[in-house]
Design an enzyme around this catalytic site. Structure first.
Site, PDB file in Angstrom:
ATOM      1  N   CYS A 115       7.232  -7.048  -5.460  1.00 43.67           N
ATOM      2  CA  CYS A 115       6.842  -5.744  -4.910  1.00 43.67           C
ATOM      3  C   CYS A 115       7.660  -4.717  -5.671  1.00 43.67           C
ATOM      4  O   CYS A 115       8.888  -4.858  -5.777  1.00 43.67           O
ATOM      5  CB  CYS A 115       7.161  -5.684  -3.417  1.00 43.67           C
ATOM      6  SG  CYS A 115       6.896  -4.039  -2.708  1.00 43.67           S
ATOM      7  N   THR A 116       6.983  -3.732  -6.217  1.00 52.25           N
ATOM      8  CA  THR A 116       7.709  -2.800  -7.086  1.00 52.25           C
ATOM      9  C   THR A 116       8.738  -1.969  -6.318  1.00 52.25           C
ATOM     10  O   THR A 116       9.707  -1.506  -6.898  1.00 52.25           O
ATOM     11  CB  THR A 116       6.727  -1.879  -7.831  1.00 52.25           C
ATOM     12  OG1 THR A 116       5.797  -1.335  -6.899  1.00 52.25           O
ATOM     13  CG2 THR A 116       5.985  -2.643  -8.897  1.00 52.25           C
ATOM     14  N   HIS A 117       8.544  -1.808  -5.012  1.00 55.31           N
ATOM     15  CA  HIS A 117       9.554  -1.106  -4.222  1.00 55.31           C
ATOM     16  C   HIS A 117      10.902  -1.844  -4.263  1.00 55.31           C
ATOM     17  O   HIS A 117      11.951  -1.211  -4.166  1.00 55.31           O
ATOM     18  CB  HIS A 117       9.121  -1.004  -2.756  1.00 55.31           C
ATOM     19  CG  HIS A 117       8.174   0.119  -2.464  1.00 55.31           C
ATOM     20  ND1 HIS A 117       6.852   0.068  -2.810  1.00 55.31           N
ATOM     21  CD2 HIS A 117       8.369   1.316  -1.859  1.00 55.31           C
ATOM     22  CE1 HIS A 117       6.264   1.195  -2.403  1.00 55.31           C
ATOM     23  NE2 HIS A 117       7.169   1.967  -1.830  1.00 55.31           N
ATOM     24  N   ASP A 134       0.829   3.564  -7.597  1.00 58.40           N
ATOM     25  CA  ASP A 134       1.419   2.742  -6.534  1.00 58.40           C
ATOM     26  C   ASP A 134       1.060   3.378  -5.193  1.00 58.40           C
ATOM     27  O   ASP A 134       0.624   4.531  -5.141  1.00 58.40           O
ATOM     28  CB  ASP A 134       2.946   2.664  -6.695  1.00 58.40           C
ATOM     29  CG  ASP A 134       3.581   1.773  -5.631  1.00 58.40           C
ATOM     30  OD1 ASP A 134       3.090   0.647  -5.428  1.00 58.40           O
ATOM     31  OD2 ASP A 134       4.554   2.197  -4.976  1.00 58.40           O
ATOM     32  N   SER A 135       1.294   2.612  -4.122  1.00 58.23           N
ATOM     33  CA  SER A 135       1.049   3.160  -2.793  1.00 58.23           C
ATOM     34  C   SER A 135       2.070   4.252  -2.447  1.00 58.23           C
ATOM     35  O   SER A 135       1.839   5.031  -1.533  1.00 58.23           O
ATOM     36  CB  SER A 135       1.142   2.038  -1.762  1.00 58.23           C
ATOM     37  OG  SER A 135       2.427   1.447  -1.841  1.00 58.23           O
ATOM     38  N   TYR A 139       0.616  -0.265   1.902  1.00 56.86           N
ATOM     39  CA  TYR A 139      -0.646  -0.987   1.721  1.00 56.86           C
ATOM     40  C   TYR A 139      -0.509  -2.432   2.217  1.00 56.86           C
ATOM     41  O   TYR A 139      -1.488  -3.056   2.615  1.00 56.86           O
ATOM     42  CB  TYR A 139      -1.001  -1.063   0.227  1.00 56.86           C
ATOM     43  CG  TYR A 139      -1.670   0.161  -0.364  1.00 56.86           C
ATOM     44  CD1 TYR A 139      -1.670   1.392   0.281  1.00 56.86           C
ATOM     45  CD2 TYR A 139      -2.304   0.058  -1.597  1.00 56.86           C
ATOM     46  CE1 TYR A 139      -2.280   2.496  -0.309  1.00 56.86           C
ATOM     47  CE2 TYR A 139      -2.916   1.161  -2.180  1.00 56.86           C
ATOM     48  CZ  TYR A 139      -2.903   2.373  -1.534  1.00 56.86           C
ATOM     49  OH  TYR A 139      -3.509   3.455  -2.118  1.00 56.86           O
ATOM     50  N   GLY A 140       0.700  -2.939   2.104  1.00 52.57           N
ATOM     51  CA  GLY A 140       0.912  -4.384   2.280  1.00 52.57           C
ATOM     52  C   GLY A 140       0.542  -4.969   3.634  1.00 52.57           C
ATOM     53  O   GLY A 140       0.402  -6.176   3.767  1.00 52.57           O
ATOM     54  N   GLU A 162      10.631   3.760   1.859  1.00 51.69           N
ATOM     55  CA  GLU A 162       9.900   5.036   1.884  1.00 51.69           C
ATOM     56  C   GLU A 162      10.572   6.048   2.822  1.00 51.69           C
ATOM     57  O   GLU A 162      10.380   7.238   2.683  1.00 51.69           O
ATOM     58  CB  GLU A 162       8.454   4.805   2.341  1.00 51.69           C
ATOM     59  CG  GLU A 162       7.604   4.083   1.312  1.00 51.69           C
ATOM     60  CD  GLU A 162       7.108   4.999   0.189  1.00 51.69           C
ATOM     61  OE1 GLU A 162       6.829   6.178   0.448  1.00 51.69           O
ATOM     62  OE2 GLU A 162       7.029   4.517  -0.958  1.00 51.69           O
ATOM     63  N   CYS A 169       1.555  -1.841  -8.401  1.00 47.69           N
ATOM     64  CA  CYS A 169       1.621  -2.229  -6.994  1.00 47.69           C
ATOM     65  C   CYS A 169       1.121  -3.663  -6.904  1.00 47.69           C
ATOM     66  O   CYS A 169      -0.022  -3.953  -7.282  1.00 47.69           O
ATOM     67  CB  CYS A 169       0.737  -1.289  -6.170  1.00 47.69           C
ATOM     68  SG  CYS A 169       0.587  -1.760  -4.442  1.00 47.69           S
ATOM     69  N   ASN A 170       1.977  -4.542  -6.423  1.00 47.59           N
ATOM     70  CA  ASN A 170       1.582  -5.952  -6.332  1.00 47.59           C
ATOM     71  C   ASN A 170       0.502  -6.171  -5.281  1.00 47.59           C
ATOM     72  O   ASN A 170      -0.337  -7.047  -5.417  1.00 47.59           O
ATOM     73  CB  ASN A 170       2.790  -6.820  -5.981  1.00 47.59           C
ATOM     74  CG  ASN A 170       3.794  -6.854  -7.104  1.00 47.59           C
ATOM     75  OD1 ASN A 170       3.790  -7.761  -7.910  1.00 47.59           O
ATOM     76  ND2 ASN A 170       4.642  -5.854  -7.188  1.00 47.59           N
ATOM     77  N   SER A 171       0.555  -5.373  -4.216  1.00 49.71           N
ATOM     78  CA  SER A 171      -0.446  -5.542  -3.154  1.00 49.71           C
ATOM     79  C   SER A 171      -1.837  -5.222  -3.706  1.00 49.71           C
ATOM     80  O   SER A 171      -2.809  -5.923  -3.405  1.00 49.71           O
ATOM     81  CB  SER A 171      -0.119  -4.632  -1.974  1.00 49.71           C
ATOM     82  OG  SER A 171       1.219  -4.798  -1.598  1.00 49.71           O
TER      83      SER A 171
HETATM   84  N1  DGL Z   1       4.950  -1.266  -4.321  1.00 45.17           N
HETATM   85  C1  DGL Z   1       3.885  -1.911  -3.580  1.00 45.17           C
HETATM   86  C2  DGL Z   1       3.826  -3.376  -4.019  1.00 45.17           C
HETATM   87  O1  DGL Z   1       4.293  -3.670  -5.072  1.00 45.17           O
HETATM   88  C3  DGL Z   1       4.118  -1.614  -2.157  1.00 45.17           C
HETATM   89  C4  DGL Z   1       3.127  -2.117  -1.219  1.00 45.17           C
HETATM   90  C5  DGL Z   1       2.968  -1.413   0.073  1.00 45.17           C
HETATM   91  O2  DGL Z   1       2.616  -0.240   0.064  1.00 45.17           O
HETATM   92  O3  DGL Z   1       3.110  -2.086   1.099  1.00 45.17           O
HETATM   93  O4  DGL Z   1       3.344  -4.236  -3.388  1.00 45.17           O
END
Ligand code: DGL
Length: 258
Positions: free
Chosen positions: A186-188, A7-8, A39-40, A154, A70-72
């Site tokens: 988004c996994t966050h 993940d990011s 990342y998003g 974060e 990470c979905n992004s």
């Molecule tokens: N957990 C990432 C996701 O699912 C976070 C993306 C990010 O870093 O913006 O999209």
């Protein structure tokens, strides 16, 4: 050989935790690119570049299989990784994402008005709309980017009032559209699932990815015994972050135990 989880930043820990619960026997390596999170807000091209680097890192660490948690990254890069990068450089190794498992699971439920919240990159990619329409063509999908949630999470999530304000701002438009389910794309967001549920109320089903992804991986390994046999089973776990910030160890523990 290990299972890699990427993940990011911290968000993939929600997936990692569910994987360890469902499939505790394997060895896992978690990689969080927290030096470059979020990342998003970035372009698909640069997310693809970062995702390739993460894949290289985890394959060097002897992963047989990587879950892009990470979905992004999944929405912008998975297809290209699977179709172009793997056949060229790692034909015997596998990379899986988080979107398909969730949509496959949805196809058995009767969902009509679906809300999606995610990062700007995920929402802009329309990957969820695309996949949902394949399995539920009549579904009406409403999307809402939530660019400030990942930086908030974060940053240790200290101020609960700020979170309330952000969630209201992002979720109210979807509630007004009378959605009956909400996908946390988004996994966050799995980390703040409770707070999200409090705002949307019990009439809206909140769908978080972690348990679904873990169940689907179990299924996948049953269907791919050749891959499963290559996985070591010593229950070892390693964490790697691109920025070893002093508070990250504490946060990792907090999220894994919470
Ligand atoms: N957990 C990432 C996701 O699912 C976070 C993306 C990010 O870093 O913006 O999209």
């Amino acid at each position: 050989m290990n299972i890699g989880v990427f993940d990011s930043g911290l968000g993939g820990l929600t997936i990692f935790k569910a994987l360890r619960k469902e499939l505790p026997q394997y060895n896992y390596i978690y990689f969080g690119d927290n030096a470059r999170v979020p990342y998003g807000n970035r372009s698909p091209e640069i997310i693809y570049q970062f995702t390739k680097e993460a894949v290289d890192f985890l394959f060097k660490k002897k992963c047989q299989l990587i879950i892009i948690a990470c979905n992004s990254s999944t929405s912008t890069s998975l297809r290209k990784i699977q179709r172009e990068y793997l056949p060229k450089f790692y034909p015997d190794l596998r990379v899986l994402g988080v979107i398909k498992p969730v949509i496959e699971k949805l196809k058995d439920s009767r969902l009509e008005r679906i809300g999606i919240i995610g990062t700007k990159a995920t929402i802009k990619s329309e990957a969820f709309i695309h996949e949902i329409k394949k399995v539920i063509p009549t579904a009406i999908v409403f999307q809402q980017p939530c660019p400030l949630l990942v930086p908030y999470i974060e940053d240790s999530m200290r101020n609960k009032k700020v979170l309330q304000l952000l969630l209201k701002e992002y979720l109210d438009p979807l509630i007004k559209r009378k959605i009956n389910s909400l996908i946390l794309a988004c996994t966050h967001y799995g980390i703040i699932e409770k707070e999200i549920k409090n705002i949307v109320g019990s009439n809206i089903d909140v769908i978080s990815e972690e348990r679904i992804v873990a169940e689907k991986l179990k299924d996948y390994l049953k269907r791919h015994p050749k891959i499963e046999r290559k996985l070591d089973k010593q229950k070892k776990v390693e964490f790697h972050f691109t920025d070893p910030r002093s508070d990250y160890k504490k946060l990792t523990k907090l999220f894994l135990n919470g």
